[in-house]
Motif scaffolding. Sequence first.
Motif, mmCIF file in Angstrom:
data_model
loop_
_atom_site.group_PDB
_atom_site.id
_atom_site.type_symbol
_atom_site.label_atom_id
_atom_site.label_comp_id
_atom_site.label_asym_id
_atom_site.label_seq_id
_atom_site.Cartn_x
_atom_site.Cartn_y
_atom_site.Cartn_z
ATOM 1 N N SER A 1 0.824 -1.209 0.000
ATOM 2 C CA SER A 1 0.000 0.000 0.000
ATOM 3 C C SER A 1 0.857 1.258 0.000
ATOM 4 O O SER A 1 0.595 2.206 -0.743
ATOM 5 N N ASP A 2 1.876 1.264 0.862
ATOM 6 C CA ASP A 2 2.753 2.439 0.931
ATOM 7 C C ASP A 2 3.514 2.646 -0.374
ATOM 8 O O ASP A 2 3.678 3.782 -0.831
ATOM 9 N N PHE A 3 3.980 1.556 -0.984
ATOM 10 C CA PHE A 3 4.705 1.669 -2.249
ATOM 11 C C PHE A 3 3.820 2.269 -3.342
ATOM 12 O O PHE A 3 4.214 3.203 -4.034
ATOM 13 N N ILE A 4 2.607 1.735 -3.490
ATOM 14 C CA ILE A 4 1.708 2.234 -4.534
ATOM 15 C C ILE A 4 1.274 3.668 -4.229
ATOM 16 O O ILE A 4 1.192 4.506 -5.130
ATOM 17 N N GLY A 5 1.024 3.979 -2.953
ATOM 18 C CA GLY A 5 0.680 5.349 -2.567
ATOM 19 C C GLY A 5 1.788 6.326 -2.926
ATOM 20 O O GLY A 5 1.534 7.419 -3.451
#
Length: 181
Positions: free
Chosen positions: A39-43
């Motif tokens: 999630s953090d990577f895509i965000g």
Amino acid sequence: MVEDFGQTAASNGGDATRFRLKLMAKPLDLSWHHCGITSDFIGEYFSRACGGQIDDVDARHSISYMINEILENAVKFRHGGNIEIHSSLQADTFEIQITNCVDRQTATRFQELLTELLRREPGELLLERIEENALDPDSSGSGLGLLTLMSDYGAELGWSFASERVSEGLELTTYASLRLS
């Protein structure tokens, strides 16, 4: 057969910034700790694509939160197999589709929950569920994450259950659309 609940149509066109990711069931042994990292990577990826018209810190937080909620459900309720993530950003609209397999019993329970979530006002139902969870700390499957996305973030959500593409259970695709500010 395909059964849809909520908003399952994507609006981002061919010129949208896109990202696809497949989380392989083996040898990774998918678990909850993969959700936050993913999630953090895509965000972060999409917040950098916002182009200055949108607050990139707010965009990163909103995108990460939305993906994490949906991805945690996919990991928690999946019935084997991989999880596919398709995401896009066009202007101020971020869209995501997360696909996983679920068994028929899980699908039936989830469809009952979705019917209630979609017929009630999200903010009202969110408060009701928070109160219920406070009285019963062992409760689960209340839809709090989905209700928070709908009520606090204004996310449009949809779900599609398909039986013809899998040999066992159902293929579940969760759709989410979020306007970034």
